[in-house]
Scaffold this motif. Structure first.
Motif, mmCIF file in Angstrom:
data_model
loop_
_atom_site.group_PDB
_atom_site.id
_atom_site.type_symbol
_atom_site.label_atom_id
_atom_site.label_comp_id
_atom_site.label_asym_id
_atom_site.label_seq_id
_atom_site.Cartn_x
_atom_site.Cartn_y
_atom_site.Cartn_z
ATOM 1 N N ASN A 282 0.631 -1.068 0.074
ATOM 2 C CA ASN A 282 -0.123 -0.047 0.027
ATOM 3 C C ASN A 282 0.895 1.373 -0.248
ATOM 4 O OD1 ASN A 282 -1.800 2.192 0.577
ATOM 5 N ND2 ASN A 282 -2.759 0.911 2.249
ATOM 6 N N GLY A 283 0.502 2.251 -0.897
ATOM 7 C CA GLY A 283 1.581 3.415 -0.944
ATOM 8 C C GLY A 283 2.963 3.352 -1.790
ATOM 9 N N ILE A 284 3.190 2.043 -2.005
ATOM 10 C CA ILE A 284 4.685 1.984 -2.678
ATOM 11 C C ILE A 284 4.435 1.698 -4.257
ATOM 12 C CG2 ILE A 284 6.842 0.549 -2.640
ATOM 13 C CD1 ILE A 284 5.901 2.293 -0.177
ATOM 14 N N PRO A 285 4.936 2.586 -4.954
ATOM 15 C CA PRO A 285 4.975 2.229 -6.414
ATOM 16 C C PRO A 285 5.385 1.103 -6.774
ATOM 17 C CG PRO A 285 5.557 4.748 -6.044
ATOM 18 C CD PRO A 285 5.694 3.927 -4.833
ATOM 19 N N THR A 286 4.823 0.551 -7.808
ATOM 20 C CA THR A 286 5.041 -0.966 -8.471
ATOM 21 C C THR A 286 4.800 -0.733 -9.885
ATOM 22 O OG1 THR A 286 5.007 -3.207 -8.083
ATOM 23 C CG2 THR A 286 3.035 -2.067 -7.910
ATOM 24 N N THR A 287 4.940 -1.915 -10.596
ATOM 25 C CA THR A 287 4.793 -2.068 -11.883
ATOM 26 C C THR A 287 3.556 -3.138 -12.055
ATOM 27 O OG1 THR A 287 6.296 -3.561 -12.414
ATOM 28 C CG2 THR A 287 6.584 -1.017 -12.740
ATOM 29 N N TYR A 288 2.720 -2.780 -13.124
ATOM 30 C CA TYR A 288 1.781 -3.910 -13.551
ATOM 31 C C TYR A 288 2.048 -4.260 -15.036
ATOM 32 C CZ TYR A 288 -2.542 -5.641 -14.915
ATOM 33 O OH TYR A 288 -3.824 -6.160 -15.532
ATOM 34 N N GLY A 289 2.223 -5.635 -15.359
ATOM 35 C CA GLY A 289 2.236 -6.191 -16.542
ATOM 36 C C GLY A 289 3.509 -5.860 -17.297
ATOM 37 N N PRO A 290 3.825 -6.509 -18.543
ATOM 38 C CA PRO A 290 5.035 -6.864 -19.043
ATOM 39 C C PRO A 290 5.500 -5.479 -19.640
ATOM 40 C CG PRO A 290 3.195 -7.542 -20.510
ATOM 41 C CD PRO A 290 2.582 -7.192 -19.230
ATOM 42 N N SER A 291 4.822 -4.292 -19.833
ATOM 43 C CA SER A 291 5.416 -3.105 -20.405
ATOM 44 C C SER A 291 5.785 -2.043 -18.969
ATOM 45 C CB SER A 291 4.426 -2.423 -21.097
ATOM 46 O OG SER A 291 4.236 -3.222 -22.327
ATOM 47 N N GLY A 292 5.765 -2.627 -17.812
ATOM 48 C CA GLY A 292 6.127 -1.679 -16.800
ATOM 49 C C GLY A 292 5.195 -0.551 -16.459
ATOM 50 N N LEU A 293 3.870 -0.489 -16.748
ATOM 51 C CA LEU A 293 2.948 0.468 -16.118
ATOM 52 C C LEU A 293 3.048 0.734 -14.821
ATOM 53 C CD1 LEU A 293 0.503 2.399 -16.863
ATOM 54 C CD2 LEU A 293 -0.723 0.461 -16.425
ATOM 55 N N ARG A 294 3.271 1.872 -14.669
ATOM 56 C CA ARG A 294 3.619 2.268 -13.061
ATOM 57 C C ARG A 294 2.097 2.660 -12.316
ATOM 58 N NH1 ARG A 294 8.534 1.515 -11.850
ATOM 59 N NH2 ARG A 294 9.875 2.465 -13.184
ATOM 60 N N VAL A 295 2.110 1.847 -11.334
ATOM 61 C CA VAL A 295 0.808 2.023 -10.443
ATOM 62 C C VAL A 295 1.222 2.190 -9.053
ATOM 63 C CG1 VAL A 295 -0.451 0.607 -12.072
ATOM 64 C CG2 VAL A 295 0.450 -0.480 -9.918
ATOM 65 N N ILE A 296 0.122 2.654 -8.219
ATOM 66 C CA ILE A 296 0.457 2.867 -6.727
ATOM 67 C C ILE A 296 -0.743 2.473 -5.974
ATOM 68 C CG2 ILE A 296 0.765 4.594 -5.121
ATOM 69 C CD1 ILE A 296 1.410 6.702 -6.993
ATOM 70 N N PRO A 297 -0.572 1.068 -5.431
ATOM 71 C CA PRO A 297 -1.653 0.337 -4.853
ATOM 72 C C PRO A 297 -2.224 1.515 -3.558
ATOM 73 C CG PRO A 297 0.301 -0.907 -4.800
ATOM 74 C CD PRO A 297 0.716 0.481 -5.161
ATOM 75 N N GLN A 298 -3.365 1.453 -3.478
ATOM 76 C CA GLN A 298 -3.910 2.272 -2.405
ATOM 77 C C GLN A 298 -4.567 1.374 -1.313
ATOM 78 O OE1 GLN A 298 -4.152 5.904 -2.962
ATOM 79 N NE2 GLN A 298 -2.490 5.153 -3.935
ATOM 80 N N THR A 299 -4.381 0.108 -1.310
ATOM 81 C CA THR A 299 -4.862 -0.891 -0.497
ATOM 82 C C THR A 299 -3.945 -1.750 -0.253
ATOM 83 O OG1 THR A 299 -6.126 -2.262 -1.923
ATOM 84 C CG2 THR A 299 -7.410 -0.451 -0.837
ATOM 85 N N ASP A 300 -3.947 -2.548 0.733
ATOM 86 C CA ASP A 300 -3.190 -4.066 0.426
ATOM 87 C C ASP A 300 -3.531 -4.765 -0.517
ATOM 88 O OD1 ASP A 300 -1.345 -3.064 2.704
ATOM 89 O OD2 ASP A 300 -2.725 -3.756 4.404
ATOM 90 N N VAL A 301 -2.761 -5.719 -0.987
ATOM 91 C CA VAL A 301 -3.324 -6.806 -1.742
ATOM 92 C C VAL A 301 -4.169 -7.748 -0.881
ATOM 93 C CG1 VAL A 301 -2.530 -8.814 -3.185
ATOM 94 C CG2 VAL A 301 -1.223 -6.842 -3.114
ATOM 95 N N ALA A 302 -5.529 -7.860 -1.518
ATOM 96 C CA ALA A 302 -6.425 -8.748 -0.968
ATOM 97 C C ALA A 302 -5.840 -10.256 -0.741
ATOM 98 C CB ALA A 302 -7.718 -8.721 -1.430
ATOM 99 N N THR A 303 -6.278 -10.709 0.530
ATOM 100 C CA THR A 303 -5.991 -12.182 0.748
ATOM 101 C C THR A 303 -6.793 -12.929 1.474
ATOM 102 O OG1 THR A 303 -4.770 -11.848 2.737
ATOM 103 C CG2 THR A 303 -3.414 -11.567 0.927
ATOM 104 N N ALA A 304 -6.848 -14.011 1.506
ATOM 105 C CA ALA A 304 -8.000 -14.927 2.351
ATOM 106 C C ALA A 304 -7.904 -14.263 3.824
ATOM 107 C CB ALA A 304 -7.998 -16.274 2.308
ATOM 108 N N ALA A 305 -6.459 -14.350 4.198
ATOM 109 C CA ALA A 305 -6.205 -13.894 5.634
ATOM 110 C C ALA A 305 -6.680 -12.642 5.985
ATOM 111 C CB ALA A 305 -4.714 -14.038 6.012
ATOM 112 N N LEU A 306 -6.410 -11.336 5.082
ATOM 113 C CA LEU A 306 -7.047 -10.223 5.307
ATOM 114 C C LEU A 306 -8.537 -10.097 5.223
ATOM 115 C CD1 LEU A 306 -4.677 -7.800 3.586
ATOM 116 C CD2 LEU A 306 -4.641 -8.299 5.925
ATOM 117 N N ARG A 307 -9.158 -10.913 4.628
ATOM 118 C CA ARG A 307 -10.482 -10.976 4.345
ATOM 119 C C ARG A 307 -11.312 -11.583 5.739
ATOM 120 N NH1 ARG A 307 -12.972 -10.215 -0.117
ATOM 121 N NH2 ARG A 307 -11.291 -10.710 -1.395
ATOM 122 N N ALA A 308 -10.567 -12.683 6.434
ATOM 123 C CA ALA A 308 -11.002 -12.800 7.491
ATOM 124 C C ALA A 308 -11.255 -11.919 8.584
ATOM 125 C CB ALA A 308 -10.163 -14.370 7.924
ATOM 126 N N LEU A 309 -10.035 -11.164 8.745
ATOM 127 C CA LEU A 309 -9.824 -10.159 9.572
ATOM 128 C C LEU A 309 -10.826 -8.774 9.106
ATOM 129 C CD1 LEU A 309 -5.992 -9.960 9.923
ATOM 130 C CD2 LEU A 309 -7.791 -10.950 11.615
#
Length: 142
Positions: A26-53
């Motif tokens: 969350n909040g750390i720029p990363t890339t999406y896809g093979p062309s390196g599109l820059r994105v900034i996650p605004q949430t944590d990546v959803a997981t079953a463990a986070l969903r349970a919480l």
């Protein structure tokens, strides 16, 4: 514009859910896809463990994060994209109008997923920039 699928409400950039690796933060720029599109996650990546919480925003599937795409304010439906298209891949248009994954045409944007029920791919149109190529980096142009 009749083919606009998504539009950004602010100059910050489009905000959509994208599948990201679990290491994306969350909040750390990363890339999406093979062309390196820059994105900034605004949430944590959803997981079953986070969903349970109860810590997954409504609408995110496991493996997705809500992301800001700086510089991309619209996603257009340009019809069927070339076979083998992946999310975040650069899309080009040949002089005859055909869409291609080959950098021989004019760069127009990045393939982005369109949410269900519509589904499929749209093209995120960036603010008049082209993706960096290894040749440009080597030649000192970027």
């Amino acid at each position: 514009m009749k083919n606009a699928v998504y539009k950004a409400d602010t100059g910050e950039g489009l905000k959509i859910a994208l599948p990201l690796p679990a290491t994306a933060a969350n909040g750390i720029p990363t890339t999406y896809g093979p062309s390196g599109l820059r994105v900034i996650p605004q949430t944590d990546v959803a997981t079953a463990a986070l969903r349970a919480l109860g810590k997954v925003p409504q609408g995110l599937k496991n493996g997705e994060a809500s992301c800001v795409l700086p510089g991309i304010t619209v996603v257009l439906d340009l019809g069927t994209l070339p076979p083998g298209t992946q999310g975040g891949q650069a899309i080009y248009r040949e002089p005859d109008g055909d869409l291609t994954l080959s950098a021989t045409g004019d760069f127009i944007g990045y393939a982005l997923p369109i949410a269900a029920p519509r589904g499929g791919w749209g093209v995120g149109i960036p603010a008049n920039t082209a993706p960096a190529t290894q040749a440009n980096v080597v030649n000192g142009q970027i």
